[in-house]
Each structure stands twice: as C-alpha cells, then as structure tokens.
Design an enzyme around this catalytic site. Sequence first.
Site, short mmCIF file in Angstrom:
data_model
loop_
_atom_site.label_atom_id
_atom_site.label_comp_id
_atom_site.label_asym_id
_atom_site.label_seq_id
_atom_site.Cartn_x
_atom_site.Cartn_y
_atom_site.Cartn_z
N CYS A 85 0.53 -0.93 -0.39
CA CYS A 85 0.11 0.02 0.21
C CYS A 85 1.13 1.46 0.31
CB CYS A 85 -0.36 -0.20 1.36
SG CYS A 85 -2.02 1.38 2.01
N CYS B 96 -0.24 3.92 2.49
CA CYS B 96 0.73 3.17 3.89
C CYS B 96 2.10 3.63 4.84
CB CYS B 96 0.06 1.52 4.10
SG CYS B 96 -1.19 1.04 4.35
#
Length: 128
Positions: free
Chosen positions: A53, A56
């Site tokens: 991600c 993230c």
Amino acid sequence: MAASEAAAAAATPVAPTEGTVIAIHSLEEWSIQIEEANSAKKLVVIDFTATWCPPCRAMAPIFADMAKKSPNVVFLKVDVDEMKTIAEQFSVEAMPTFLFMREGDVKDRVVGAAKEELARKLELHMAS
C-alpha cells in the site's frame, strides 16, 4: 541540559518501547501490548497497514515521528495480511486505517493517509 537534569533523566528507567512503533507479529504480542496499555490506562494508536500500500508507506515515517513525540501513547503497527484476525476484529476495510483505543474501547478512527486529521485526533485523545 543541566547536570542535575541529566542525572535525573539517567535515573529514570525508560521502557524500550516508549516513543517507538511496535510491530505486531502474533496474537500473543497483540494481547500483551493491549493488556499492558489497558492496565496503564494509556491511549493506544494502531496503524493497520499493508506492505503493498503506497499511502501506508507514505504514512509510516509520519506515524513513527508521532510516536517519538508522544512517549506516553502506545503506537502499534498491524500488517493486515499478516494479522488478518485483528484487522477483521476491528472491521478494517481500507489501508491505512488508524484506530484510537483506550482501555479496550475504540474511541476514534482515521481512514486513509490523512496526516492532519491523524495529528488532530491524536491531540484530542491524548487530552481526554
């Protein structure tokens, strides 16, 4: 820092986890961290993340910096692929998701790479 302040700082034991993000890799680790935080009535901020991600990864250094600046808060990082049961327990459906917990109760959440909202809610929940 004055010599007396340095001596006082040296005399005060600091847990190695204070001011750091603790990565959770097992349900046992999760239970230990949550139980310790609950018994100390500490705020817990959990970063539900995934290695694949990009948002993230962008938030990781920001989250780590918040941990350094807030040593009285427990900062946990949970990889949703590694610890699916914990992610499912908290109905995490998007990454990153940040949960704010105190004494076992979810107080708030921030979904997405919302740096300002995360900082605002950290301040709010540290004060309560």
